[in-house]
Design a protein around this motif. Structure first.
Motif, PDB file in Angstrom:
ATOM      1  N   ARG A  39       0.833  -1.217   0.000  1.00  0.00           N
ATOM      2  CA  ARG A  39       0.000   0.000   0.000  1.00  0.00           C
ATOM      3  C   ARG A  39       0.861   1.258   0.000  1.00  0.00           C
ATOM      4  O   ARG A  39       0.542   2.247  -0.664  1.00  0.00           O
ATOM      5  N   LEU A  59       2.085   1.603  -3.524  1.00  0.00           N
ATOM      6  CA  LEU A  59       1.028   1.994  -4.464  1.00  0.00           C
ATOM      7  C   LEU A  59       0.749   3.488  -4.397  1.00  0.00           C
ATOM      8  O   LEU A  59       0.328   4.098  -5.393  1.00  0.00           O
ATOM      9  N   TYR A  85       5.600   4.457  -8.216  1.00  0.00           N
ATOM     10  CA  TYR A  85       4.782   3.322  -8.645  1.00  0.00           C
ATOM     11  C   TYR A  85       3.383   3.781  -9.088  1.00  0.00           C
ATOM     12  O   TYR A  85       2.424   3.051  -8.969  1.00  0.00           O
ATOM     13  N   ASN A 143      -0.966   6.399  -6.562  1.00  0.00           N
ATOM     14  CA  ASN A 143      -2.401   6.379  -6.352  1.00  0.00           C
ATOM     15  C   ASN A 143      -2.704   6.848  -4.927  1.00  0.00           C
ATOM     16  O   ASN A 143      -2.500   6.120  -3.957  1.00  0.00           O
ATOM     17  N   ILE A 170      -6.162  -4.032  -2.262  1.00  0.00           N
ATOM     18  CA  ILE A 170      -5.020  -4.148  -3.166  1.00  0.00           C
ATOM     19  C   ILE A 170      -5.483  -4.846  -4.447  1.00  0.00           C
ATOM     20  O   ILE A 170      -6.155  -5.883  -4.379  1.00  0.00           O
ATOM     21  N   PRO A 198      -4.132  -5.980 -12.135  1.00  0.00           N
ATOM     22  CA  PRO A 198      -3.517  -4.685 -11.829  1.00  0.00           C
ATOM     23  C   PRO A 198      -2.967  -4.048 -13.103  1.00  0.00           C
ATOM     24  O   PRO A 198      -2.648  -4.754 -14.077  1.00  0.00           O
ATOM     25  N   ASN A 199      -2.851  -2.712 -13.088  1.00  0.00           N
ATOM     26  CA  ASN A 199      -2.199  -2.069 -14.229  1.00  0.00           C
ATOM     27  C   ASN A 199      -0.685  -2.217 -14.074  1.00  0.00           C
ATOM     28  O   ASN A 199      -0.197  -2.831 -13.119  1.00  0.00           O
ATOM     29  N   ASP A 247       1.813  -0.146 -13.266  1.00  0.00           N
ATOM     30  CA  ASP A 247       2.421   0.403 -12.050  1.00  0.00           C
ATOM     31  C   ASP A 247       2.019  -0.397 -10.819  1.00  0.00           C
ATOM     32  O   ASP A 247       2.844  -0.652  -9.936  1.00  0.00           O
ATOM     33  N   GLU A 248       0.751  -0.793 -10.757  1.00  0.00           N
ATOM     34  CA  GLU A 248       0.288  -1.569  -9.612  1.00  0.00           C
ATOM     35  C   GLU A 248       0.979  -2.926  -9.563  1.00  0.00           C
ATOM     36  O   GLU A 248       1.343  -3.413  -8.484  1.00  0.00           O
ATOM     37  N   ALA A 295       4.419  -2.544  -8.088  1.00  0.00           N
ATOM     38  CA  ALA A 295       4.375  -2.364  -6.635  1.00  0.00           C
ATOM     39  C   ALA A 295       4.140  -3.693  -5.922  1.00  0.00           C
ATOM     40  O   ALA A 295       4.782  -3.997  -4.909  1.00  0.00           O
TER      41      ALA A 295
END
Length: 337
Positions: free
Chosen positions: A101, A104, A109, A112, A136, A141-142, A144-145, A148
Motif C-alpha cells: 500500500r 502503491l 509506482y 495512487n 489491493i 492490476p495495471n 504500475d500496480e 508495486a
C-alpha cells in the motif's frame, strides 16, 4: 522456540465527573461510567494466587540445591495455546500488505493517493496513514500496480519459484516507556522531582536519559542504537524499533544437525497443512514486535475505547511458571505432569 502471548486485563473506570446538583456537606464521591475490556479471543483467565517459584528438589545432574521462594501473582489473561503459524502469518501478511500500500501511493509506482490518507473529511492535513479500506488490486492490476505488488517478491534462482522477499518484511513500532516517564527524577519540571518542601529544586540539573531508536540505512540494513542525551520532552521516553519479523525457517537444520528436517525448512511455515502448528524460529525481538502489532490491531477495532486497552506482552518468568504449574507446588519442574 514456542511463544505464548500474555497480557493483563484491568477493570478500567472511565471517569465521567459532573458537579452534583445536591449535596449534604459530606464527601460521597462522584459517579462514573465503567467500561471493561471484553474477554480476549482465544485466551483463558489465570486467577491470581501464590506459589513456590523454582525447582522443588535438588538437581540430579549438577547436585545444586535450589531454594524455592514464595511469589504472588496477579490475575492475567494467557493464550490458550501457542501462537500458531496461521496467526503469525496474519502478522507477516499485514506487514507485506502495508508495504504494498505504501508503494502503491508512491509516485515511483504510479502514486495512487487513495491508498494513503493525508487529510481529514474537512480537508485538513493530518498525520499520513495507510487506507486499509482500499483493496489491493491483486487481480488485473495495471503496469504500475503490478510493479508495486511484485516488488515484495523474489524469484528463487535455483527453483524459479516466486517467494515472498523475507528481507523486506520489516515492522516499525514505537513503545512509550511509562516506567521511566513516571519516575520523579525524570520529571520535566525540576521543582517536582523532590517533593520534600525543605529542599530547594536544582533548576540547573541536567537529567540524562537513554532511549532506543532504529533506522534503515542506505544499504537497507536495520540499524539499532541506544542513545543517551539530556531530557528535553516526553518524546524522550518514546522508543522506536524496527524488526524483521519473518521467522527463521532454518532452525530445523541449525538446531537439529543430526535429523533430516529439510522438509520442515521448506514447508513448515509456508504449507497450509501446518497452519495450526506452533510457529518456531521466532526471536525475542520478533515476539515483542508481534505483541505490539497485536495491540495496535485490537486498538484499531475498538474506536474511542482504545485508550484503555492494556497492551499484549510476553509473560514474565514468574507468570509462565505459575500457569505451567497449574496450582501444583510439589512438581520437581513446572512442566511435570
Amino acid at each position: 522456540m514456542k511463544k505464548i502471548i500474555v497480557y493483563i486485563t484491568l477493570a478500567i473506570l472511565v471517569a465521567a465527573c459532573a458537579p452534583s446538583s445536591r449535596h449534604s456537606g459530606e464527601v460521597t464521591g462522584v459517579g462514573g461510567t465503567a467500561w471493561n475490556e471484553p474477554t480476549p479471543y482465544g485466551m483463558v483467565l489465570i486467577s491470581r494466587g501464590s506459589y513456590k517459584m523454582g525447582p522443588a528438589e535438588k538437581d540430579s545432574i549438577w547436585g545444586t540445591q535450589q531454594e524455592p521462594r514464595a511469589v504472588s501473582i496477579d490475575a492475567f489473561w494467557m493464550d490458550e495455546t501457542e501462537i500458531t503459524n496461521s496467526k503469525y502469518k496474519q502478522f507477516v501478511f499485514w506487514v507485506r500488505d502495508s508495504i504494498i500500500r505504501e508503494r502503491l501511493a508512491d509516485p515511483a509506482y504510479g502514486g495512487n493517493e487513495v491508498f494513503k490518507i493525508e487529510e481529514d473529511r474537512e480537508g485538513n492535513p493530518i498525520k499520513p496513514r495507510l487506507n486499509w479500506d482500499k483493496a489491493i488490486p491483486w487481480r488485473n492490476p495495471n503496469e504500475d500496480e503490478a510493479r508495486a505488488i511484485e516488488s515484495v517478491y523474489r524469484i528463487n534462482p535455483i527453483t524459479g519459484e516466486r517467494q515472498l522477499d523475507a528481507s523486506q518484511m520489516n515492522y516499525r513500532y514505537e513503545i512509550f516507556d511509562h516506567t521511566e516517564a513516571s519516575k520523579r527524577k525524570n520529571r520535566l519540571d525540576p521543582a517536582r522531582r523532590d517533593l520534600n518542601t525543605d529542599h530547594s529544586p536544582d533548576y540547573d540539573e541536567i537529567v540524562m536519559i537513554s532511549k532506543d531508536t532504529a533506522y534503515i540505512d542506505e544499504d537497507g540494513r536495520i540499524i539499532r542504537e541506544t542513545i543517551t542525551r539530556p531530557l528535553g520532552s516526553e518524546f524522550d521516553f518514546l522508543n522506536t524499533y524496527i524488526v524483521n519479523i519473518y521467522p527463521d525457517t532454518t532452525v530445523w537444520v541449525n538446531d537439529f544437525e543430526n535429523a533430516y528436517n529439510e522438509p520442515y525448512v521448506r514447508l513448515y511455515f509456508s504449507h497450509a497443512g501446518y497452519n495450526d502448528y506452533p510457529v518456531v524460529g521466532v526471536s525475542w525481538e520478533q515476539a515483542n514486535a508481534f505483541c505490539a502489532w497485536r495491540t495496535a490491531l485490537l486498538k484499531g477495532s475498538v474506536g474511542r475505547n482504545a485508550v484503555v486497552i492494556e497492551p499484549y506482552r510476553l509473560p514474565t518468568e514468574a507468570e509462565w511458571e505459575y500457569a505451567a504449574r497449574a496450582g501444583k507446588n510439589e512438581n520437581k519442574f513446572p512442566w511435570t505432569g
